[in-house]
Design a protein around this motif. Structure first.
Motif, short mmCIF file in Angstrom:
data_model
loop_
_atom_site.label_atom_id
_atom_site.label_comp_id
_atom_site.label_asym_id
_atom_site.label_seq_id
_atom_site.Cartn_x
_atom_site.Cartn_y
_atom_site.Cartn_z
N LEU A 89 -4.56 -25.89 44.85
CA LEU A 89 -5.45 -24.95 44.86
C LEU A 89 -5.53 -24.27 46.02
CD1 LEU A 89 -7.95 -23.55 43.39
CD2 LEU A 89 -9.59 -25.04 44.72
N GLU A 90 -5.15 -22.90 46.08
CA GLU A 90 -4.79 -22.15 47.46
C GLU A 90 -6.09 -21.30 47.45
OE1 GLU A 90 -1.69 -18.79 49.10
OE2 GLU A 90 -1.95 -19.14 46.84
N ASP A 91 -6.76 -21.57 48.77
CA ASP A 91 -7.83 -21.09 49.18
C ASP A 91 -7.66 -19.40 49.96
OD1 ASP A 91 -10.37 -20.30 49.95
OD2 ASP A 91 -10.93 -22.12 51.07
N LYS A 92 -8.07 -18.49 49.52
CA LYS A 92 -7.87 -17.21 49.95
C LYS A 92 -9.11 -16.51 50.54
CE LYS A 92 -3.83 -15.84 47.44
NZ LYS A 92 -3.26 -15.17 46.68
N GLY A 93 -10.04 -17.43 50.88
CA GLY A 93 -11.27 -17.18 51.67
C GLY A 93 -12.11 -16.28 50.95
N LEU A 94 -12.46 -15.17 51.21
CA LEU A 94 -13.53 -14.31 50.39
C LEU A 94 -12.85 -13.63 49.12
CD1 LEU A 94 -14.93 -12.02 53.43
CD2 LEU A 94 -16.09 -14.02 52.17
N LYS A 95 -11.68 -13.76 49.06
CA LYS A 95 -10.94 -13.32 47.85
C LYS A 95 -10.83 -14.29 46.99
CE LYS A 95 -7.84 -9.99 50.26
NZ LYS A 95 -6.28 -9.72 50.79
N GLY A 96 -11.55 -15.52 47.23
CA GLY A 96 -11.33 -16.70 46.05
C GLY A 96 -10.24 -17.59 45.90
N SER A 97 -10.23 -18.27 45.09
CA SER A 97 -8.91 -19.34 45.11
C SER A 97 -8.07 -19.06 43.94
CB SER A 97 -9.74 -20.46 45.10
OG SER A 97 -10.24 -20.81 46.23
N GLN A 98 -6.89 -19.54 44.04
CA GLN A 98 -5.93 -19.45 42.97
C GLN A 98 -5.49 -21.09 42.68
OE1 GLN A 98 -4.59 -17.11 40.84
NE2 GLN A 98 -5.85 -15.48 41.90
N TYR A 99 -5.29 -21.30 41.28
CA TYR A 99 -4.97 -22.68 41.08
C TYR A 99 -3.78 -22.47 40.12
CZ TYR A 99 -4.63 -27.01 38.54
OH TYR A 99 -4.19 -28.36 38.16
N ARG A 100 -2.80 -23.21 40.61
CA ARG A 100 -1.52 -23.37 39.88
C ARG A 100 -1.02 -24.66 39.28
NH1 ARG A 100 -2.80 -18.82 40.08
NH2 ARG A 100 -1.84 -17.06 40.62
N TRP A 101 -0.39 -25.00 38.12
CA TRP A 101 0.14 -26.22 37.87
C TRP A 101 1.55 -26.10 37.13
CZ3 TRP A 101 0.85 -28.65 33.01
CH2 TRP A 101 0.90 -29.69 32.95
N LEU A 102 2.24 -26.75 37.65
CA LEU A 102 3.78 -26.63 37.04
C LEU A 102 4.28 -28.11 36.64
CD1 LEU A 102 6.59 -25.06 36.67
CD2 LEU A 102 7.13 -25.83 38.95
N ASP A 103 4.79 -28.12 35.33
CA ASP A 103 4.99 -29.44 34.78
C ASP A 103 6.45 -29.16 34.16
OD1 ASP A 103 5.10 -31.34 32.10
OD2 ASP A 103 4.05 -32.52 33.58
N VAL A 104 7.34 -30.22 34.32
CA VAL A 104 8.65 -30.27 33.65
C VAL A 104 8.94 -31.63 33.06
CG1 VAL A 104 10.01 -30.69 35.71
CG2 VAL A 104 11.03 -29.43 33.64
N SER A 105 9.47 -31.88 31.69
CA SER A 105 9.98 -32.83 31.40
C SER A 105 11.36 -32.61 30.58
CB SER A 105 8.94 -33.21 30.18
OG SER A 105 7.67 -33.51 30.76
N PHE A 106 11.94 -33.77 30.69
CA PHE A 106 13.44 -33.93 30.20
C PHE A 106 13.48 -34.95 28.96
CE2 PHE A 106 15.58 -32.68 34.32
CZ PHE A 106 15.34 -31.05 34.14
N TYR A 107 14.13 -34.57 27.90
CA TYR A 107 14.37 -35.75 26.79
C TYR A 107 15.95 -35.76 26.43
CZ TYR A 107 9.16 -35.66 26.54
OH TYR A 107 7.84 -36.06 26.83
N ARG A 108 16.39 -36.52 26.69
CA ARG A 108 17.83 -36.73 26.23
C ARG A 108 18.20 -37.65 24.81
NH1 ARG A 108 22.12 -40.08 26.82
NH2 ARG A 108 20.94 -41.81 27.72
N TYR A 109 18.95 -37.14 24.10
CA TYR A 109 19.17 -37.93 22.75
C TYR A 109 20.58 -38.27 22.55
CZ TYR A 109 14.70 -35.53 21.87
OH TYR A 109 13.29 -35.33 21.82
N GLU A 110 20.66 -39.64 22.14
CA GLU A 110 22.14 -40.06 21.96
C GLU A 110 22.55 -39.93 20.75
OE1 GLU A 110 24.14 -41.58 23.93
OE2 GLU A 110 22.88 -42.67 25.47
N SER A 111 23.95 -39.96 20.37
CA SER A 111 24.27 -39.69 19.20
C SER A 111 24.36 -40.87 18.40
CB SER A 111 25.87 -39.15 19.08
OG SER A 111 26.05 -37.93 19.72
#
Length: 222
Positions: A89-111
């Motif tokens: 959460l990024e606090d920008k004072g009187l301009k409020g706050s901005q929340y960000r969330w990033l997620d990455v997943s890998f799935y590998r499949y065998e033959s």
């Protein structure tokens, strides 16, 4: 992660000849098993998921991440699946706050001779994972678009969700490179009077991160 079932045929190992004057018991023929040849899996390992997206990119997408190097998702088999996330959460004072969330997943499949090549299996699961995102409960203004230049195939799903009294903007990418699926989600919201991020900002960020994640899979080698 995968168990390949092997088949064996039982045979009478006594070697005794049938009695004269009696009907001979027929010998059990060996089972003729056809071996299906499948294309070898393109990638045999995965990169470190938390390092698959550059520190510069994660810092720009999640400016005040609680864990700058990302939080690793538990995995019992890191050669087949893994995940990492950043949130803050990024606090920008009187301009409020901005929340960000990033997620990455890998799935590998065998033959697998009984299931198909790793590439085919990843393609099947690409369709399934895309359908899951498109079926997100409570999603509004959902739209799906093609994402050229990201792996062998990729689609983006943008939508909005109302959570904690705020409107969250979501940009999810489902991508496939060879026999590996890359699932990435980037979302954000404005708090304390701050405006929600624009759809373009969220999607541009998600696509940039997805490109890096897909490139990292290729960089890990086969």
């Amino acid at each position: 992660m995968l168990v390949v079932a092997g088949c064996s045929s039982d045979s009478d190992g006594s070697g005794s000849a049938p009695d004269k004057g009696k009907g001979s018991s027929s010998a059990t023929p060996s089972a003729q098993q056809s071996t299906k040849t499948v294309e070898p899996a393109k990638f045999t390992k995965l990169p470190d998921v938390c390092k698959s997206i550059s520190a510069k990119t994660t810092a720009s997408l999640v400016p005040k991440a609680k864990a700058k190097n990302g939080t690793t998702a538990p995995s019992s088999d890191t050669t087949s699946r893994g995940g990492c996330s950043w949130n803050g959460l990024e606090d920008k004072g009187l301009k409020g706050s901005q929340y960000r969330w990033l997620d990455v997943s890998f799935y590998r499949y065998e033959s697998d001779a009984s299931l198909g090549s790793g590439q085919e299996r990843a393609q099947e699961n690409f369709t399934k994972e895309l359908a899951k995102v498109q079926a997100t409960e409570g999603a509004k203004k959902l739209r799906t678009t093609e994402v050229p230049g990201v792996g062998d195939q990729a689609k983006a799903v943008a939508y909005e969700l109302r959570k904690t009294g705020e409107d969250f903007k979501y940009a999810s990418i489902v991508a496939r490179t060879g026999n590996v699926l890359v699932l990435l989600t980037y979302n954000g919201a404005g708090y304390a009077g701050a405006s929600a991020p624009s759809d373009k900002v969220m999607m541009d960020g998600a696509v940039k991160a997805a490109k890096e994640a897909v490139a990292a899979v290729a960089g890990a080698g086969s």
